[in-house]
Design a protein around this motif. Sequence first.
Motif, mmCIF file in Angstrom:
data_model
loop_
_atom_site.group_PDB
_atom_site.id
_atom_site.type_symbol
_atom_site.label_atom_id
_atom_site.label_comp_id
_atom_site.label_asym_id
_atom_site.label_seq_id
_atom_site.Cartn_x
_atom_site.Cartn_y
_atom_site.Cartn_z
ATOM 1 N N UNK A 1 0.858 -1.188 0.000
ATOM 2 C CA UNK A 1 0.000 0.000 0.000
ATOM 3 C C UNK A 1 0.894 1.237 0.000
ATOM 4 N N UNK A 2 0.705 2.094 -1.007
ATOM 5 C CA UNK A 2 1.489 3.322 -1.136
ATOM 6 C C UNK A 2 0.623 4.498 -0.707
ATOM 7 N N UNK A 3 1.039 5.181 0.367
ATOM 8 C CA UNK A 3 0.295 6.336 0.877
ATOM 9 C C UNK A 3 1.077 7.616 0.578
ATOM 10 N N UNK A 4 0.341 8.654 0.227
ATOM 11 C CA UNK A 4 0.994 9.917 -0.144
ATOM 12 C C UNK A 4 0.217 11.094 0.412
ATOM 13 N N UNK A 5 0.933 12.003 1.091
ATOM 14 C CA UNK A 5 0.351 13.269 1.551
ATOM 15 C C UNK A 5 0.868 14.374 0.645
ATOM 16 N N UNK A 6 -0.041 15.073 0.006
ATOM 17 C CA UNK A 6 0.322 16.046 -1.021
ATOM 18 C C UNK A 6 1.116 17.221 -0.465
ATOM 19 N N UNK A 7 1.953 17.768 -1.325
ATOM 20 C CA UNK A 7 2.692 18.998 -1.035
ATOM 21 C C UNK A 7 1.839 20.171 -1.508
ATOM 22 N N UNK A 8 1.316 20.937 -0.567
ATOM 23 C CA UNK A 8 0.441 22.063 -0.904
ATOM 24 C C UNK A 8 0.904 23.329 -0.203
ATOM 25 N N UNK A 9 0.988 24.443 -0.939
ATOM 26 C CA UNK A 9 0.778 24.517 -2.387
ATOM 27 C C UNK A 9 1.921 23.851 -3.143
ATOM 28 N N UNK A 10 1.636 23.477 -4.385
ATOM 29 C CA UNK A 10 2.654 22.844 -5.236
ATOM 30 C C UNK A 10 3.767 23.847 -5.543
ATOM 31 N N UNK A 11 4.960 23.335 -5.853
ATOM 32 C CA UNK A 11 6.089 24.193 -6.208
ATOM 33 C C UNK A 11 6.769 23.645 -7.461
ATOM 34 N N UNK A 12 7.470 24.513 -8.153
ATOM 35 C CA UNK A 12 8.260 24.088 -9.299
ATOM 36 C C UNK A 12 9.630 23.609 -8.814
ATOM 37 N N UNK A 13 10.088 22.482 -9.362
ATOM 38 C CA UNK A 13 11.390 21.938 -8.998
ATOM 39 C C UNK A 13 12.111 21.461 -10.262
ATOM 40 N N UNK A 14 13.382 21.791 -10.352
ATOM 41 C CA UNK A 14 14.188 21.332 -11.484
ATOM 42 C C UNK A 14 14.741 19.942 -11.175
#
Length: 208
Positions: free
Chosen positions: A76-89
């Motif tokens: 089971x893969x659980x994910x908590x979102x990164x909010x607000x989203x950001x740009x990453x290179x």
Amino acid sequence: SAHSLIDRETNKDKREVEQLGLVVERQAKRLKAYFEQVMGSVALQERPPKVVQFPLNQLTQQLLDELRLRYQDEIEIRYEALLPDVEMKLDEDYYFSILDNLVSNAIKFNPSDQKIIRFTWQLTQDQYCLKVADNGSGIASNERSKVFTAFYRGRLSGNKPGLGLGLYYIKSCLDRLGWTIHMEEGASAGTIFYIYMGNAASNDKRQD
């Protein structure tokens, strides 16, 4: 009768040949997987990273969705979102390989009937950090300095298939991206990895 004895022996030989064929097939698949691991590692060293700017949360969610499909009956893969989203290179292929190997290890080194891996975000000293925690067997403290070395297999590897390249591959991808990794033992079980993704100030464009 003699004919019955011959028939039984013939059937026995057929079963043995079939079983041997299955063993050879499994070994061939294992060798193919090992070869692909080694070649993937070599190719990684030769290919320069293709760094492109991505919405970090959106890309992470997308890649983890792909991994959920691949490993849907195994963990089971659980994910908590990164909010607000950001740009990453970053390099998308490298990033996917990092996530894939972490999930794969969390399956391979986990005796639990309910295998779980959690991905959450932290912002530490102006760095975005992806925290990855599993409920597996953990890594002994005296082995943590060695596990990122190519072909190193710890005591928990046992008879499990593999060449000891998973964490080495992760470390190689991180090095090419200029990222770093830290690990520690989980509070109750398993291992926690912290992946530090460069300076947030240079990737500060947020997604509304």
